[in-house]
Design an enzyme around this catalytic site. Sequence first.
Site, mmCIF file in Angstrom:
data_model
loop_
_atom_site.group_PDB
_atom_site.id
_atom_site.type_symbol
_atom_site.label_atom_id
_atom_site.label_comp_id
_atom_site.label_asym_id
_atom_site.label_seq_id
_atom_site.Cartn_x
_atom_site.Cartn_y
_atom_site.Cartn_z
ATOM 1 N N HIS A 25 5.465 16.435 -31.609
ATOM 2 C CA HIS A 25 6.396 16.326 -30.481
ATOM 3 C C HIS A 25 6.458 14.915 -29.892
ATOM 4 O O HIS A 25 7.004 14.710 -28.816
ATOM 5 C CB HIS A 25 6.073 17.356 -29.387
ATOM 6 C CG HIS A 25 6.268 18.768 -29.878
ATOM 7 N ND1 HIS A 25 7.461 19.431 -29.757
ATOM 8 C CD2 HIS A 25 5.432 19.611 -30.540
ATOM 9 C CE1 HIS A 25 7.344 20.641 -30.313
ATOM 10 N NE2 HIS A 25 6.120 20.771 -30.801
ATOM 11 N N THR A 26 5.879 13.972 -30.590
ATOM 12 C CA THR A 26 5.951 12.573 -30.139
ATOM 13 C C THR A 26 7.238 11.911 -30.623
ATOM 14 O O THR A 26 7.658 10.909 -30.053
ATOM 15 C CB THR A 26 4.750 11.776 -30.676
ATOM 16 O OG1 THR A 26 4.539 12.148 -32.049
ATOM 17 C CG2 THR A 26 3.496 12.059 -29.888
ATOM 18 N N ASP A 27 7.859 12.467 -31.685
ATOM 19 C CA ASP A 27 9.016 11.740 -32.268
ATOM 20 C C ASP A 27 10.191 11.660 -31.304
ATOM 21 O O ASP A 27 10.736 10.585 -31.075
ATOM 22 C CB ASP A 27 9.419 12.291 -33.656
ATOM 23 C CG ASP A 27 9.841 13.755 -33.687
ATOM 24 O OD1 ASP A 27 9.696 14.454 -32.653
ATOM 25 O OD2 ASP A 27 10.324 14.192 -34.751
ATOM 26 N N SER A 59 22.246 30.208 -52.632
ATOM 27 C CA SER A 59 20.786 30.140 -52.543
ATOM 28 C C SER A 59 20.181 31.185 -53.486
ATOM 29 O O SER A 59 20.346 32.387 -53.271
ATOM 30 C CB SER A 59 20.328 30.421 -51.110
ATOM 31 O OG SER A 59 18.960 30.793 -51.127
ATOM 32 N N GLY A 114 6.643 25.377 -40.279
ATOM 33 C CA GLY A 114 6.181 24.068 -39.813
ATOM 34 C C GLY A 114 6.088 23.053 -40.932
ATOM 35 O O GLY A 114 5.403 22.038 -40.803
ATOM 36 N N LEU A 115 6.787 23.321 -42.051
ATOM 37 C CA LEU A 115 6.733 22.402 -43.202
ATOM 38 C C LEU A 115 8.080 21.714 -43.409
ATOM 39 O O LEU A 115 8.323 21.107 -44.438
ATOM 40 C CB LEU A 115 6.345 23.172 -44.470
ATOM 41 C CG LEU A 115 4.993 23.876 -44.424
ATOM 42 C CD1 LEU A 115 4.820 24.780 -45.646
ATOM 43 C CD2 LEU A 115 3.861 22.857 -44.355
ATOM 44 N N SER A 117 11.328 22.838 -43.725
ATOM 45 C CA SER A 117 12.321 23.284 -44.708
ATOM 46 C C SER A 117 13.737 22.910 -44.239
ATOM 47 O O SER A 117 14.619 22.684 -45.067
ATOM 48 C CB SER A 117 12.204 24.783 -44.940
ATOM 49 O OG SER A 117 12.373 25.465 -43.731
ATOM 50 N N SER A 118 13.948 22.837 -42.930
ATOM 51 C CA SER A 118 15.287 22.482 -42.416
ATOM 52 C C SER A 118 15.682 21.089 -42.878
ATOM 53 O O SER A 118 16.777 20.885 -43.414
ATOM 54 C CB SER A 118 15.311 22.486 -40.883
ATOM 55 O OG SER A 118 14.742 23.642 -40.383
ATOM 56 N N ASP A 162 11.001 14.639 -39.397
ATOM 57 C CA ASP A 162 11.079 15.483 -40.596
ATOM 58 C C ASP A 162 12.017 14.900 -41.639
ATOM 59 O O ASP A 162 11.701 14.846 -42.830
ATOM 60 C CB ASP A 162 11.553 16.887 -40.216
ATOM 61 C CG ASP A 162 10.590 17.570 -39.273
ATOM 62 O OD1 ASP A 162 9.492 17.038 -39.066
ATOM 63 O OD2 ASP A 162 10.939 18.633 -38.741
HETATM 64 C C1 GLA Z 1 9.946 19.881 -35.590
HETATM 65 C C2 GLA Z 1 11.003 18.792 -35.385
HETATM 66 C C3 GLA Z 1 10.404 17.387 -35.445
HETATM 67 C C4 GLA Z 1 9.171 17.269 -34.562
HETATM 68 C C5 GLA Z 1 8.223 18.443 -34.776
HETATM 69 C C6 GLA Z 1 7.084 18.453 -33.791
HETATM 70 O O1 GLA Z 1 9.453 19.839 -36.886
HETATM 71 O O2 GLA Z 1 12.029 18.892 -36.354
HETATM 72 O O3 GLA Z 1 11.377 16.430 -35.103
HETATM 73 O O4 GLA Z 1 9.529 17.130 -33.216
HETATM 74 O O5 GLA Z 1 8.879 19.698 -34.678
HETATM 75 O O6 GLA Z 1 6.294 17.335 -33.965
#
Ligand code: GLA
Length: 379
Positions: A25-27, A59, A114-115, A117-118, A162
């Site tokens: 969450h720093t980005d 898909s 949390g990997l 995929s988006s 990401d």
């Molecule tokens: C998601 C967001 C990123 C980042 C993370 C948390 O993956 O797409 O931009 O903020 O959460 O670090």
Amino acid sequence: MKFIENFVPELVIDSPGRINIIGEHTDYNMGYVLPTAISKKIVFKFCRNNSQDTCNVYSKTYDVGFTVNLAWISRSKTEWENYILGVLHEIGKRSDKLQGFDCVIDSNLPGGSGLSSSAALECGLAFGLNELFSLELSKRDIVELSQTAEHTYVGTQCGIMDQFASVMSKKDHVILLDCTSLEHNYIPVDFNPYKIIMLNTNVSHNLASSEYNVRKAECADGVAIIKKSYPKVNSLRDITRKMLEEHKSKMAGKVYDRCSFIIDENKRVIAAAEALKTNDFDKLGTLLYMAHDGLSRLYEVSCVESDFLVDFSKNNPNVLGARQTGGGFGGCVLNIVHESAVEDFVASASDAYLKKFNRSLIPFEAIIGPGTKVVSQAF
Ligand code: GLA
């Protein structure tokens, strides 16, 4: 869909997921992150279909597809289609060379874990179309248009980590990225004799996108309060601990906690980058535990399942550190585990997790890989 019956791809693209060693969450707070691509990926197969503007996307993973006309792009009610539509829309703003194509998507990258995929979906599509139609977009363009697509079509106000990691990563390196300037250093890493073991909680972060935007707004509230006394401040990146403490009484408790976490997390990213440069994995592990504690207590983006796994690993001396990775509310917990203990650790964690939550976790080793790349091209 009809086109898949005789589909012969002209172009194949690998679009990887990512892990983030630390810096969550720093980005979007214009701070630092330390991500890298992994070998789990989305594979795109493309073929031009000689139409002016008919695009067929299928898909294989979910056995669903849709057709879109480039002249009539708008948001869909079907969530995953918006990742595609958003990218097509953004490309259309930058180039008039895009034409009809067929695309088959296949993946071993779990969604909502949390990997990232988006970003893999957005960037892989943009990267492939750039090759297929010689759009002359730079990697940086691909990163930025994909992020914009997520803001406008998907509705998550994500940072840039990401997309940057998915496109720009190098094998056996992590990226120390400054999200203000986008300056970045590739740090070579060799975790030997440790391995990065991911434990996927199998809890999907449905809440993540709405809560994510709430976190972003809370941080902006904190910045606005401090900016009144320090007009040069534009983001949490510019705010010191001292400035924050001076304004504590003017902020809601939650806003103070969010800001507090980000200020510390940025420092941890820099410390972790140093630890990696000197192979100080003990230090790195300690930083991971501290980061998770902040994610859980101050930023409040963890969940009972992730907290349980992180606490579980603390009892095992062969695990140096652990924390939830990605946007939060579930997904994967990243662990640094001595190679000799991986099997036992995974077995005992899986067992304890099943007993506690009546749910299986999915373990895998994160192998650090390259960013988006062309696998084959027949034109
Ligand atoms: C998601 C967001 C990123 C980042 C993370 C948390 O993956 O797409 O931009 O903020 O959460 O670090």
